[in-house]
Structures are given as C-alpha cells and as structure tokens.
Design a protein around this motif. Structure first.
Motif: not given
Lengths: 113, 110
Positions: A95-96, A98-101, B29, B32, B34, B44, B47, B49, B94, B96, B98
């Motif tokens: 989904a996008g 900060e806390l999503d993967t 940033y 993650h 897995y 997963f 995560i 940050l 950010s 997204y 990886l």
C-alpha cells in the motif's frame, strides 16, 4: 480473499519466444513489484509500479517489459526469452506508507530451454 | 547497493539463539525482514524505520543502528519452525523500492 496471485506457477519455454507472467492482487495496493530470485543472488528487483500507468526500472530490467493499465494487474513480459532468464519470479504488492511493507505472491518458476 | 548479510548460513539446535546481521554502505530509511521457506514466497517479519525503536515479534526481534547503517535480527530460543532463509530489504528513502541481501540460511535441528 485471494490476496496476490501469479500465473502460471510453472512455465517452460524456448529461447526467443515471448512469455508473459501474470500478477493479480485484490487488495487495491498502489505499489506492485517484480523480482527474480536466483541462487546466490537473492531477490533482485526488475520493475516496479507506484500506480496505474506509472512504472520504473529496478536493478535488472533488461529484456523485460511491464505495463500497468489497471491497479490490480501487473504483467511482466519477456519479449525474447533467453536462458539467463531462467529463474523464479515473484510479484509483490504494498500500500505504501511508512509502516507498510511488500507482500509476495507464490512465484512463477520459469525455465527457458 | 545490495545490503550485505552475515552469516551466510547457520545451524542451530532447538532452543539456541542466533543473530543475523544486515549492513549497507548507504544511509538507510528503513529495513524490512523476511523469512522464506523452501519453495515458498518470502513472508514479512517486521519493519524498522529510521529513528524507530527495536521491534519484537514473539521470540524474534530486531534492531536498527542508523549511524552504522546496520540492522540485526535476533532469534531467541529457536524453534524448528524458524528454519528457512532470512532476507533483509533496505530502503534508501521513502520511495518504497527495496534492495534485498542475498539471504542467510538458518537450519534448526532437534
């Protein structure tokens, strides 16, 4: 609730043929990704998409084409398959935020003879 | 840009602890983590940050040292179900996308 699916799960093709791998997600995630996984290399990003009609190259895009006309679908096409493209291909979505993967599909094992 | 994971492989007896490290040469940033079992998709775990705290998930926890650009995954009192390959994925900003490490193979034996 199917989540994220890939088809076909297994594919054998010949050098030079065009192959399309399908990816479909039911979560309405904005982001979708294609990775290939090879022994000794881990997961390498091929292409990704932030939204419908927006795509960008990853680490290993050569020989691949993607499109994203609908949010839920993100097909990956090998225009002229080569033996070096024999691999396991994973599609992922997220989904996008900060806390999503990223959530991975079951994978497609592709063999190019 | 691919993060470096260490060790490449580890074998444990049930109940033992393990640490898996993930290092990057670039400022990060987020990280993650897995786990992937043979023939399956990566799943997963957690995560972390930039600026965040250490995360925990049952007996699996992780830390993120921004200054060293390094993350560590801690598996405590390992169970047979912990066996698999662990991957870290790092995100420079950010945006997204990886970058994944090559993975650490973990085998827990009875």
């Amino acid at each position: 609730d199917a989540g994220i699916t890939q088809s076909p799960r297994y594919k054998i093709t010949e050098t030079g043929r065009q192959v399309t791998l399908m990816c479909h997600q039911t979560w309405s995630h904005s982001y979708m990704f294609w990775y290939r996984q090879d022994l000794g290399h881990g997961l390498r990003l091929i292409y990704y998409s932030a939204a419908a009609d927006i795509t960008d190259k990853g680490e290993v895009p050569d020989g691949y084409v993607v499109s994203r006309s609908k949010t839920e679908n993100f097909p990956l096409t090998l225009e002229s398959a080569t033996r070096s493209q024999t691999s396991v291909y994973f599609c992922a979505s997220g989904a996008g935020g900060e806390l999503d993967t990223q959530y991975f599909g079951p994978g497609t094992r592709l063999t190019v003879l | 840009q691919q993060p470096v994971q260490s060790p490449q492989a580890v074998i444990l007896r049930e109940g033992e602890d393990a640490v898996i490290n993930c290092s990057s040469s670039k400022a990060l940033y987020s990280v993650h983590w897995y786990r992937q079992k043979h023939g399956e998709a990566p799943v997963f775990l957690m995560i972390l940050l930039k600026g965040g705290e250490q995360k925990g998930h049952d007996k699996i926890s992780a830390s993120f040292n921004e200054k060293k650009q390094q993350s560590s995954l801690y598996l405590t009192a390992s169970q047979l179900s912990y066996s698999g390959t662990y991957f870290c994925g790092t995100e420079k900003n950010s945006g997204y996308a990886l970058n994944f490490g090559k993975g650490t193979s973990l085998l827990v034996t009875p």
